[in-house]
Design a protein around this motif. Sequence first.
Motif, PDB file in Angstrom:
ATOM      1  N   VAL A 127       0.863  -1.178   0.000  1.00 26.97           N
ATOM      2  CA  VAL A 127       0.000   0.000   0.000  1.00 26.97           C
ATOM      3  C   VAL A 127       0.902   1.232   0.000  1.00 26.97           C
ATOM      4  O   VAL A 127       1.866   1.313   0.766  1.00 26.97           O
ATOM      5  CB  VAL A 127      -0.941   0.005   1.227  1.00 26.97           C
ATOM      6  CG1 VAL A 127      -1.757   1.289   1.285  1.00 26.97           C
ATOM      7  CG2 VAL A 127      -1.850  -1.223   1.197  1.00 26.97           C
ATOM      8  N   HIS A 159      -1.581   6.269   1.217  1.00 30.42           N
ATOM      9  CA  HIS A 159      -2.903   5.640   1.326  1.00 30.42           C
ATOM     10  C   HIS A 159      -3.021   4.667   2.495  1.00 30.42           C
ATOM     11  O   HIS A 159      -4.037   3.971   2.623  1.00 30.42           O
ATOM     12  CB  HIS A 159      -3.237   4.924   0.017  1.00 30.42           C
ATOM     13  CG  HIS A 159      -3.440   5.861  -1.119  1.00 30.42           C
ATOM     14  ND1 HIS A 159      -2.409   6.317  -1.903  1.00 30.42           N
ATOM     15  CD2 HIS A 159      -4.560   6.458  -1.576  1.00 30.42           C
ATOM     16  CE1 HIS A 159      -2.878   7.143  -2.817  1.00 30.42           C
ATOM     17  NE2 HIS A 159      -4.175   7.253  -2.641  1.00 30.42           N
ATOM     18  N   VAL A 207      -7.167   0.562   2.149  1.00 34.23           N
ATOM     19  CA  VAL A 207      -6.701   0.011   0.876  1.00 34.23           C
ATOM     20  C   VAL A 207      -6.283  -1.449   1.040  1.00 34.23           C
ATOM     21  O   VAL A 207      -6.646  -2.312   0.236  1.00 34.23           O
ATOM     22  CB  VAL A 207      -5.555   0.859   0.283  1.00 34.23           C
ATOM     23  CG1 VAL A 207      -4.937   0.184  -0.932  1.00 34.23           C
ATOM     24  CG2 VAL A 207      -6.060   2.259  -0.067  1.00 34.23           C
TER      25      VAL A 207
END
Length: 151
Positions: A87, A91, A96
Amino acid sequence: MIREITQHDHDQLIELNQGALHAVGSLDHEALALLLKMSDQALVVEDAGDVAGFVVTLPQSATYDSSRFRWFQDRYDEFVYLDRVIVSPDHRRKGVGTQLYDELPLDVPVGLEVYSSNETSLAFHADQGFQPVGELVHGGKTNVMMLRDAA
């Protein structure tokens, strides 16, 4: 938006991967192309045109030159190997990783390894239903081998 990895993503994937070498092995364009060719799942989460994260899994039949992958091959008749999930730093803590893990197959066990020193990843994987099933020392680092059973 979750979608399959395309050639257009490769530069961003390599950049993300190389920024996460504390948790994953190095990748260049050739290694990434080979990994994707072997994969049974290669997905990105896209956010405003940027790759927020990605996941690559391999079937147990892959001819992957990895001691961690072979560890699972030697012990399990059926599994999918989660080779890497990364990731983007921008983010993280925004769901995510959970989005990517929600795309993993439920009908077959999923195996992966986490460096024993990566407490954040160990905790995340435990929350995702992965249990430690062994250890493997590779390259001077202890890998915690983890498995999530089929649903």
